[in-house]
Design an enzyme around this catalytic site. Structure first.
Site, PDB file in Angstrom:
ATOM      1  N   SER A  54       0.979  -0.982  -0.104  1.00 48.29           N
ATOM      2  CA  SER A  54      -0.068   0.066  -0.107  1.00 48.29           C
ATOM      3  C   SER A  54       0.759   1.300   0.099  1.00 48.29           C
ATOM      4  O   SER A  54       2.054   1.267   0.244  1.00 48.29           O
ATOM      5  CB  SER A  54      -0.769  -0.057   1.432  1.00 48.29           C
ATOM      6  N   TYR A 102      -2.125  -1.200  10.543  1.00 51.86           N
ATOM      7  CA  TYR A 102      -2.139  -1.225   9.229  1.00 51.86           C
ATOM      8  C   TYR A 102      -0.873  -1.084   8.295  1.00 51.86           C
ATOM      9  O   TYR A 102       0.099  -1.527   7.632  1.00 51.86           O
ATOM     10  CB  TYR A 102      -3.305  -0.570   8.360  1.00 51.86           C
TER      11      TYR A 102
HETATM   12  N1  LIG Z   1      -8.699  -0.542  -1.608  1.00 56.90           N
HETATM   13  C1  LIG Z   1      -7.529   0.083  -1.301  1.00 56.90           C
HETATM   14  O1  LIG Z   1      -7.774   1.294  -1.583  1.00 56.90           O
HETATM   15  C2  LIG Z   1      -6.454  -0.356  -1.068  1.00 56.90           C
HETATM   16  C3  LIG Z   1      -5.162   0.264  -1.197  1.00 56.90           C
HETATM   17  C4  LIG Z   1      -3.910   0.026  -0.925  1.00 56.90           C
HETATM   18  C5  LIG Z   1      -3.926  -1.496  -0.761  1.00 56.90           C
HETATM   19  N2  LIG Z   1      -5.035  -2.085  -0.385  1.00 56.90           N
HETATM   20  C6  LIG Z   1      -4.619  -3.663  -0.059  1.00 56.90           C
HETATM   21  O2  LIG Z   1      -5.183  -4.584  -1.269  1.00 56.90           O
HETATM   22  C7  LIG Z   1      -5.670  -5.686  -0.400  1.00 56.90           C
HETATM   23  C8  LIG Z   1      -7.067  -5.983  -0.999  1.00 56.90           C
HETATM   24  O3  LIG Z   1      -7.821  -4.829  -0.377  1.00 56.90           O
HETATM   25  P1  LIG Z   1      -9.185  -4.760  -1.055  1.00 56.90           P
HETATM   26  O4  LIG Z   1      -9.527  -3.268  -1.084  1.00 56.90           O
HETATM   27  O5  LIG Z   1      -9.269  -5.384  -2.473  1.00 56.90           O
HETATM   28  O6  LIG Z   1     -10.374  -5.289   0.286  1.00 56.90           O
HETATM   29  P2  LIG Z   1     -11.541  -6.373  -0.069  1.00 56.90           P
HETATM   30  O7  LIG Z   1     -12.131  -6.145   1.457  1.00 56.90           O
HETATM   31  O8  LIG Z   1     -12.366  -5.777  -1.325  1.00 56.90           O
HETATM   32  O9  LIG Z   1     -10.987  -7.542  -0.246  1.00 56.90           O
HETATM   33  C9  LIG Z   1     -10.160  -8.210   0.850  1.00 56.90           C
HETATM   34  C10 LIG Z   1     -10.368  -9.658   0.723  1.00 56.90           C
HETATM   35  O10 LIG Z   1      -9.612 -10.372   1.523  1.00 56.90           O
HETATM   36  C11 LIG Z   1     -10.231 -11.365   2.118  1.00 56.90           C
HETATM   37  N3  LIG Z   1      -9.585 -11.827   3.462  1.00 56.90           N
HETATM   38  C12 LIG Z   1      -9.780 -10.971   4.631  1.00 56.90           C
HETATM   39  N4  LIG Z   1      -9.271 -11.510   5.837  1.00 56.90           N
HETATM   40  C13 LIG Z   1      -8.989 -12.965   5.366  1.00 56.90           C
HETATM   41  C14 LIG Z   1      -8.079 -13.844   5.924  1.00 56.90           C
HETATM   42  N5  LIG Z   1      -7.888 -13.885   7.137  1.00 56.90           N
HETATM   43  N6  LIG Z   1      -7.660 -14.895   4.945  1.00 56.90           N
HETATM   44  C15 LIG Z   1      -7.927 -14.874   3.653  1.00 56.90           C
HETATM   45  N7  LIG Z   1      -8.711 -14.024   3.066  1.00 56.90           N
HETATM   46  C16 LIG Z   1      -9.208 -12.990   3.830  1.00 56.90           C
HETATM   47  C17 LIG Z   1     -11.725 -10.780   2.258  1.00 56.90           C
HETATM   48  O11 LIG Z   1     -12.565 -11.858   2.435  1.00 56.90           O
HETATM   49  C18 LIG Z   1     -11.793 -10.213   0.755  1.00 56.90           C
HETATM   50  O12 LIG Z   1     -12.338 -11.201   0.105  1.00 56.90           O
HETATM   51  C19 LIG Z   1      -5.645  -5.549   1.011  1.00 56.90           C
HETATM   52  O13 LIG Z   1      -4.043  -6.105   1.237  1.00 56.90           O
HETATM   53  C20 LIG Z   1      -5.352  -4.137   1.089  1.00 56.90           C
HETATM   54  O14 LIG Z   1      -4.625  -3.721   2.327  1.00 56.90           O
HETATM   55  C21 LIG Z   1      -5.992  -1.639  -0.740  1.00 56.90           C
END
Ligand SMILES: NC(=O)c1ccc[n+]([C@@H]2O[C@H](COP(=O)([O-])OP(=O)(O)OC[C@H]3O[C@@H](n4cnc5c(N)ncnc54)[C@H](O)[C@@H]3O)[C@@H](O)[C@H]2O)c1
Length: 255
Positions: free
Chosen positions: A137, A150
């Site tokens: 991130s 985080y």
């Molecule tokens: N959305 C953003 O703006 C953003 C920005 C930077 C980084 N990220 C990172 O991207 C990644 C995905 O985030 P997203 O925004 O797609 O979120 P999201 O909530 O859409 O998806 C996250 C997925 O992870 C799964 N998950 C949660 N806990 C889990 C576990 N213990 N074991 C296995 N799966 C698990 C959830 O069920 C979900 O399907 C994360 O690592 C997040 O930190 C997101």
């Protein structure tokens, strides 16, 4: 020649599913994994409908040591690419931050990727090919208040990647960390709603005055941008790109 095979954690939603679509479009065999079985089944069916490639799903909680260690056996077919993506967010001042939530975030965002990488590295070394892509991130590089768990975990993920890049250097294995700023996924939609409520402002105001404020380009990062960048990291041109933070932040870190 058999299609290359990618395994994506947290693949049932958001960025994980977006990256899966990119790899499927490129002809990869895709295995999605997620803790949420229902969402996983839906995502596997949806991806299979969208693309003419092999798609499978395994239920995998990245905090479960036994499930992490047995993942190569359960996936069955060797993988070429591992995308460590599963994640959650929790926003609170440290004084009120529940200890169990703090530890859970470190477990999901840092220990999970480390232990899953540990499980798959022997296979990658044996076949002398592997691409590990961690979804970090912008918070792997900078901090924001109230996100101490985080930010700590995402900074840690970068340190982990650098270390494994050194350990794996004699093989055709690379490990890199994508560092996006905000991407509009369910994780961020929830933050928009929560912040609107806690600040007493509209969701539109949260987006414009809080979220997009540090991003000079004033736009959310698109899922396809992450998928295409991940695919580039798997291309021959990127075989010597390892240990890197690939920053996709609309200019955030230029401040
Ligand atoms: N959305 C953003 O703006 C953003 C920005 C930077 C980084 N990220 C990172 O991207 C990644 C995905 O985030 P997203 O925004 O797609 O979120 P999201 O909530 O859409 O998806 C996250 C997925 O992870 C799964 N998950 C949660 N806990 C889990 C576990 N213990 N074991 C296995 N799966 C698990 C959830 O069920 C979900 O399907 C994360 O690592 C997040 O930190 C997101």
């Amino acid at each position: 020649m058999a299609a290359k095979h990618v395994l994506i954690t947290g693949g049932a939603s958001g960025i994980g599913f977006g990256i899966a679509q990119g790899f499927a479009k490129d002809g990869y065999r895709v295995t999605l994994s997620d803790i949420n079985k229902e969402a996983l089944d839906r995502a596997v069916a949806e991806l299979g409908k969208q693309f003419d490639v092999e798609v499978a799903g395994i239920e995998l909680d990245v905090t479960n040591s036994e499930q992490l260690a047995s993942a190569p056996d359960r996936v069955g077919v060797p993988i070429d690419v591992l995308v460590n993506n599963a994640g959650i967010q929790f926003v609170s001042a440290l004084e009120q931050f529940p200890e169990d939530k703090w530890r859970l975030i470190i477990d999901i965002l840092l220990c999970g990727p480390a232990m899953l990488t540990k499980a798959f590295l022997p296979q990658m070394y044996k076949q002398n090919f592997g691409r590990i892509i961690n979804v970090g991130s912008i918070h792997s590089l900078v901090a924001s208040p109230y996100k101490s768990a985080y930010v700590s975990a995402k900074h840690g993920l970068l340190g982990f990647s650098k270390t494994i890049a050194l350990e794996s250097a004699e093989h055709d294995v690379t490990i890199n960390t994508l560092c996006p700023s905000y991407v509009k996924t369910p994780l961020v939609e929830n933050q928009i709603a929560a912040q609107a409520q806690s600040h007493g402002i509209t969701e539109e105001e949260v987006i414009n005055t809080i979220m997009l404020k540090p991003m000079p380009k004033k736009a959310f990062i698109d899922l396809s941008e992450l998928a295409e960048t991940a695919l580039f990291l798997c291309s021959p041109a990127a075989k010597n790109i390892t240990a890197q933070a690939i920053t996709i932040d609309g200019g955030w870190t230029a401040h």
